[in-house]
Design a protein around this motif. Sequence first.
Motif, short mmCIF file in Angstrom:
data_model
loop_
_atom_site.label_atom_id
_atom_site.label_comp_id
_atom_site.label_asym_id
_atom_site.label_seq_id
_atom_site.Cartn_x
_atom_site.Cartn_y
_atom_site.Cartn_z
N LEU A 1 43.89 -14.63 29.83
CA LEU A 1 44.54 -13.47 30.45
C LEU A 1 44.85 -12.41 29.40
CD1 LEU A 1 45.79 -12.06 32.90
CD2 LEU A 1 47.92 -13.31 32.43
N LEU A 2 45.40 -12.83 28.27
CA LEU A 2 45.74 -11.88 27.22
C LEU A 2 44.50 -11.12 26.75
CD1 LEU A 2 47.85 -10.72 25.24
CD2 LEU A 2 47.25 -12.58 23.68
N ASN A 3 43.43 -11.84 26.49
CA ASN A 3 42.20 -11.20 26.02
C ASN A 3 41.63 -10.23 27.06
OD1 ASN A 3 42.26 -12.54 23.56
ND2 ASN A 3 41.01 -14.23 24.26
N TYR A 4 41.74 -10.59 28.35
CA TYR A 4 41.22 -9.70 29.39
C TYR A 4 42.03 -8.41 29.44
CZ TYR A 4 39.45 -7.91 33.78
OH TYR A 4 38.88 -7.09 34.72
N VAL A 5 43.35 -8.53 29.38
CA VAL A 5 44.22 -7.35 29.47
C VAL A 5 44.01 -6.43 28.27
CG1 VAL A 5 46.63 -6.58 29.39
CG2 VAL A 5 45.98 -8.48 30.89
N ILE A 6 43.92 -7.02 27.08
CA ILE A 6 43.78 -6.22 25.86
C ILE A 6 42.36 -5.65 25.77
CG2 ILE A 6 43.91 -6.28 23.33
CD1 ILE A 6 46.59 -6.63 24.91
N GLY A 7 41.39 -6.36 26.36
CA GLY A 7 40.01 -5.88 26.33
C GLY A 7 39.26 -6.30 25.10
N GLN A 8 39.84 -7.20 24.31
CA GLN A 8 39.20 -7.68 23.09
C GLN A 8 39.79 -9.05 22.76
OE1 GLN A 8 38.99 -4.65 20.15
NE2 GLN A 8 38.41 -6.02 18.50
N LYS A 9 38.99 -9.89 22.13
CA LYS A 9 39.45 -11.23 21.82
C LYS A 9 40.40 -11.23 20.63
CE LYS A 9 36.59 -14.71 22.10
NZ LYS A 9 35.52 -15.69 21.78
N ILE A 10 41.67 -11.57 20.88
CA ILE A 10 42.62 -11.75 19.78
C ILE A 10 43.23 -13.15 19.81
CG2 ILE A 10 43.18 -9.32 19.54
CD1 ILE A 10 45.78 -9.90 21.06
N ALA A 11 43.16 -13.81 20.97
CA ALA A 11 43.66 -15.17 21.09
C ALA A 11 42.48 -16.08 21.38
CB ALA A 11 44.70 -15.27 22.22
N ILE A 12 42.44 -17.26 20.75
CA ILE A 12 41.27 -18.11 20.92
C ILE A 12 41.32 -18.82 22.26
CG2 ILE A 12 41.29 -18.43 18.43
CD1 ILE A 12 41.68 -21.38 18.83
N MET A 13 40.13 -19.00 22.82
CA MET A 13 40.01 -19.65 24.13
C MET A 13 39.24 -20.94 23.98
SD MET A 13 39.30 -16.45 26.71
CE MET A 13 37.76 -15.99 25.96
N LEU B 1 35.16 -7.63 16.07
CA LEU B 1 36.57 -7.30 15.86
C LEU B 1 36.74 -6.20 14.83
CD1 LEU B 1 39.67 -8.11 16.26
CD2 LEU B 1 39.34 -9.52 14.22
N LEU B 2 36.05 -6.32 13.69
CA LEU B 2 36.24 -5.42 12.57
C LEU B 2 35.33 -4.20 12.60
CD1 LEU B 2 36.59 -8.03 9.67
CD2 LEU B 2 38.41 -7.00 11.05
N GLY B 3 34.26 -4.28 13.39
CA GLY B 3 33.33 -3.16 13.47
C GLY B 3 32.54 -2.96 12.20
N SER B 4 32.34 -4.04 11.44
CA SER B 4 31.59 -3.97 10.17
C SER B 4 30.72 -5.21 10.03
CB SER B 4 32.56 -3.90 8.98
OG SER B 4 33.39 -2.79 9.04
N LYS B 5 29.70 -5.10 9.20
CA LYS B 5 28.88 -6.25 8.85
C LYS B 5 29.73 -7.21 8.01
CE LYS B 5 24.56 -7.94 8.73
NZ LYS B 5 23.82 -8.28 9.95
#
Length: 301
Positions: free
Chosen positions: A24-36, A267-271
Amino acid sequence: MSNQPFKSGFVALIGRPNVGKSTLLNYVIGQKIAIMSDKPQTTRNKIQGVYTSDDAQIIFIDTPGIHKPKHRLGDFMVKAATTTIKEVDLVMFLVDATEPFGSGEQFILSRLESSSTPVFLVINKIDLIHPDELFEKIAAYKDRFPFAEVIPVSALQGNNVPTLIDQIKAYLEEGPQFYPADQITDHPERFVVSELIREKVLHLTRDEIPHSIAVGIEEMKEREEGTIYAAATIIVERSSQKGIIIGKQGKMLKEIGQRAREDIEALLGSKVFLDLWVKVQKDWRNKKFHLSEHGYREDEY
């Protein structure tokens, strides 16, 4: 510019292990910050996710699943979850629509009874049941606790999540914007990176490796050409677990690294160049020094 007052507040996600709090947290934020993971007790720290819109900022706190502890780490996790209840403006009590009401749910409700904080009952995984079953599920809970709201959702598919957000906003008071609009978590990047690596270990090793792993980020720096270098150590409790994680000819460790790197780059937008190592620390989950070393500090709660 809207004349509508800006609202803000802190919202706790509480529930038994594996009810979908991180999803739920990841869906609301729109990005993965908590592991599933489909394994229980995946979340170990209080993960703070920040949702910002034109009219509100909601700081979500995803707590470890409340369960009967079997070691010092388990004690830390349960204390972290129950302490959070006292610190927030709203509590979201998540339950699994496919599971019956049981002693675990009753235990959590008993902890909520002493709090004056409004509690929403959020019935998750409604995509897995027939609509007629939902009414029975709601009835099983409504007489047990004075919930402020009852909201069925599917955190995985996003069903009814916008309604949940609107209801949260309705209960929050006018307040400041605590974080910049583009910030999605208060955790440092190193923490989120370590969690993404730990998630891949849980996914790929399945039942071969229990929750006896930790991940430490030894080094993380940006190189001159703009790429990110990260060195991480996967901690296990036994030599046999080290062998499983490394795999035959290093195949498993390579797969863990490849999958984790993809999420870290997103997450970081970098290689990203990810360097992984595996280390044995016997019975680390029961040793205060190692718990503190891996970020589980009892004095914080």
